[in-house]
Design a protein around this motif. Structure first.
Motif, PDB file in Angstrom:
ATOM      1  N   VAL A 166      31.059 -36.098  36.013  1.00 25.97           N
ATOM      2  CA  VAL A 166      29.996 -36.884  35.958  1.00 25.97           C
ATOM      3  C   VAL A 166      30.138 -38.507  35.706  1.00 25.97           C
ATOM      4  O   VAL A 166      30.064 -38.626  34.958  1.00 25.97           O
ATOM      5  CB  VAL A 166      28.812 -36.308  34.697  1.00 25.97           C
ATOM      6  N   ALA A 167      29.076 -39.210  36.531  1.00 23.44           N
ATOM      7  CA  ALA A 167      29.405 -40.485  36.013  1.00 23.44           C
ATOM      8  C   ALA A 167      28.178 -41.260  35.377  1.00 23.44           C
ATOM      9  O   ALA A 167      26.803 -40.466  36.224  1.00 23.44           O
ATOM     10  CB  ALA A 167      28.347 -41.037  37.223  1.00 23.44           C
ATOM     11  N   LEU A 168      28.174 -41.736  34.517  1.00 21.16           N
ATOM     12  CA  LEU A 168      27.196 -41.854  33.656  1.00 21.16           C
ATOM     13  C   LEU A 168      27.113 -43.328  33.402  1.00 21.16           C
ATOM     14  O   LEU A 168      28.021 -44.983  33.370  1.00 21.16           O
ATOM     15  CB  LEU A 168      27.722 -42.140  31.974  1.00 21.16           C
ATOM     16  N   GLU A 169      25.683 -43.768  34.041  1.00 25.07           N
ATOM     17  CA  GLU A 169      25.390 -45.260  32.950  1.00 25.07           C
ATOM     18  C   GLU A 169      25.235 -45.952  32.628  1.00 25.07           C
ATOM     19  O   GLU A 169      25.075 -45.047  31.086  1.00 25.07           O
ATOM     20  CB  GLU A 169      23.951 -45.359  34.391  1.00 25.07           C
ATOM     21  N   LYS A 170      26.357 -47.112  31.607  1.00 24.50           N
ATOM     22  CA  LYS A 170      26.147 -48.061  30.756  1.00 24.50           C
ATOM     23  C   LYS A 170      24.961 -49.059  30.604  1.00 24.50           C
ATOM     24  O   LYS A 170      25.355 -49.595  31.506  1.00 24.50           O
ATOM     25  CB  LYS A 170      27.133 -48.037  30.079  1.00 24.50           C
ATOM     26  N   ASP A 171      24.350 -49.382  29.643  1.00 24.62           N
ATOM     27  CA  ASP A 171      23.884 -51.067  29.645  1.00 24.62           C
ATOM     28  C   ASP A 171      25.130 -51.919  28.768  1.00 24.62           C
ATOM     29  O   ASP A 171      26.270 -51.388  29.322  1.00 24.62           O
ATOM     30  CB  ASP A 171      22.831 -50.685  28.435  1.00 24.62           C
ATOM     31  N   VAL A 174      25.872 -45.328  27.056  1.00 22.43           N
ATOM     32  CA  VAL A 174      25.545 -44.860  27.640  1.00 22.43           C
ATOM     33  C   VAL A 174      23.431 -44.369  27.877  1.00 22.43           C
ATOM     34  O   VAL A 174      23.055 -44.344  27.294  1.00 22.43           O
ATOM     35  CB  VAL A 174      25.700 -42.813  28.000  1.00 22.43           C
ATOM     36  N   ILE A 175      23.001 -45.224  29.757  1.00 23.21           N
ATOM     37  CA  ILE A 175      21.602 -44.829  28.908  1.00 23.21           C
ATOM     38  C   ILE A 175      21.326 -43.926  30.627  1.00 23.21           C
ATOM     39  O   ILE A 175      20.119 -43.587  30.522  1.00 23.21           O
ATOM     40  CB  ILE A 175      21.394 -46.046  30.105  1.00 23.21           C
ATOM     41  N   GLY A 176      22.357 -43.066  30.930  1.00 23.10           N
ATOM     42  CA  GLY A 176      21.735 -42.360  31.779  1.00 23.10           C
ATOM     43  C   GLY A 176      22.243 -41.364  32.927  1.00 23.10           C
ATOM     44  O   GLY A 176      23.618 -42.195  32.958  1.00 23.10           O
ATOM     45  N   VAL A 177      21.988 -40.367  33.777  1.00 19.04           N
ATOM     46  CA  VAL A 177      23.179 -40.308  34.811  1.00 19.04           C
ATOM     47  C   VAL A 177      23.734 -40.826  36.167  1.00 19.04           C
ATOM     48  O   VAL A 177      22.157 -41.390  36.207  1.00 19.04           O
ATOM     49  CB  VAL A 177      23.116 -38.255  35.238  1.00 19.04           C
ATOM     50  N   ALA A 178      24.048 -41.115  36.541  1.00 21.26           N
ATOM     51  CA  ALA A 178      24.093 -41.732  38.111  1.00 21.26           C
ATOM     52  C   ALA A 178      23.875 -40.793  38.850  1.00 21.26           C
ATOM     53  O   ALA A 178      22.962 -40.530  40.097  1.00 21.26           O
ATOM     54  CB  ALA A 178      25.149 -43.180  38.274  1.00 21.26           C
ATOM     55  N   CYS A 179      25.392 -40.269  38.859  1.00 23.45           N
ATOM     56  CA  CYS A 179      25.889 -39.280  40.297  1.00 23.45           C
ATOM     57  C   CYS A 179      25.987 -37.877  39.641  1.00 23.45           C
ATOM     58  O   CYS A 179      26.830 -38.577  38.498  1.00 23.45           O
ATOM     59  CB  CYS A 179      26.468 -39.809  41.152  1.00 23.45           C
ATOM     60  N   ALA A 180      26.641 -37.421  39.784  1.00 20.40           N
ATOM     61  CA  ALA A 180      27.965 -36.087  39.524  1.00 20.40           C
ATOM     62  C   ALA A 180      28.011 -35.609  40.705  1.00 20.40           C
ATOM     63  O   ALA A 180      27.220 -35.306  42.078  1.00 20.40           O
ATOM     64  CB  ALA A 180      27.565 -35.112  38.833  1.00 20.40           C
ATOM     65  N   ALA A 181      29.328 -34.318  40.686  1.00 20.95           N
ATOM     66  CA  ALA A 181      29.861 -33.868  41.889  1.00 20.95           C
ATOM     67  C   ALA A 181      30.187 -32.410  41.267  1.00 20.95           C
ATOM     68  O   ALA A 181      30.824 -33.022  39.861  1.00 20.95           O
ATOM     69  CB  ALA A 181      30.791 -34.538  42.466  1.00 20.95           C
ATOM     70  N   ILE A 182      30.303 -30.925  41.756  1.00 25.86           N
ATOM     71  CA  ILE A 182      30.594 -30.130  41.259  1.00 25.86           C
ATOM     72  C   ILE A 182      31.616 -29.884  42.076  1.00 25.86           C
ATOM     73  O   ILE A 182      31.920 -29.916  43.049  1.00 25.86           O
ATOM     74  CB  ILE A 182      29.144 -29.297  41.437  1.00 25.86           C
ATOM     75  N   TYR A 183      32.401 -29.051  41.194  1.00 27.18           N
ATOM     76  CA  TYR A 183      34.266 -28.907  41.609  1.00 27.18           C
ATOM     77  C   TYR A 183      34.252 -27.806  41.456  1.00 27.18           C
ATOM     78  O   TYR A 183      33.754 -26.834  40.216  1.00 27.18           O
ATOM     79  CB  TYR A 183      34.999 -29.836  41.562  1.00 27.18           C
ATOM     80  N   CYS A 184      34.974 -27.179  41.915  1.00 24.90           N
ATOM     81  CA  CYS A 184      35.906 -26.094  42.012  1.00 24.90           C
ATOM     82  C   CYS A 184      37.654 -26.574  41.809  1.00 24.90           C
ATOM     83  O   CYS A 184      37.950 -26.696  42.789  1.00 24.90           O
ATOM     84  CB  CYS A 184      35.843 -24.974  42.779  1.00 24.90           C
ATOM     85  N   ALA A 185      38.090 -26.000  40.828  1.00 24.74           N
ATOM     86  CA  ALA A 185      39.561 -26.361  40.585  1.00 24.74           C
ATOM     87  C   ALA A 185      40.382 -25.121  39.684  1.00 24.74           C
ATOM     88  O   ALA A 185      40.373 -24.295  39.202  1.00 24.74           O
ATOM     89  CB  ALA A 185      39.764 -27.333  39.393  1.00 24.74           C
TER      90      ALA A 185
END
Length: 138
Positions: free
Chosen positions: A47-52, A57-68
């Motif tokens: 998860v990429a979290l946006e910071k002020d 942290v002020i919210g979520v910018a984007c995310a990627a679901i994975y299998c590892a």
């Protein structure tokens, strides 16, 4: 052990409070996913979290679901995902010009349906939003 992972889906949050999520399925991943599924594995998201300007942290910018393949090194997993984020146009655009912190979140015991279900990905992105997006929790 080197991390072996495949990104399965990506999402970008937008809107006034980051409440709108747009999911972008990834194509051409079926063979890699099925190969990883043949070993002990884990499903999670980076998860990429946006910071002020103060680093909060002020919210979520984007995310990627994975299998590892498990076991894996969490830091190496995040580094691999960051590289993948830079190669995906939707994720790269969501990160542009923002101060970002990356987090890894696991979905223990969660097994994705195959062929993939958009509803399952939507539910996982909802869990990410509840964990990180609401009130900018980190």
């Amino acid at each position: 052990m080197a991390v072996q992972m495949v990104l399965l889906s990506q999402a970008v949050w937008s809107g006034w409070n980051g409440e709108t999520v747009t999911i972008y399925p990834l194509t051409g991943i079926d063979d890699a996913y099925l190969a990883i599924k043949s070993f002990p594995n884990a499903t999670g998201a980076v998860v990429a979290l946006e910071k002020d300007e103060r680093g909060r942290v002020i919210g979520v910018a984007c995310a990627a679901i994975y299998c590892a393949i498990a076991p894996y090194d969490a830091e190496e997993l995040v580094e691999l995902a960051i590289t993948a984020f830079e190669g995906e146009p939707h994720l790269r655009a969501a990160l542009s010009g923002k101060s970002i912190a990356f987090r890894s979140i696991q979905f223990p015991g969660f097994d994705l349906s195959y062929p993939f279900s958009e509803e399952e990905f939507g539910a996982l992105y909802g869990q990410i939003y509840v964990t990180y997006g609401v009130a900018g929790r980190a």
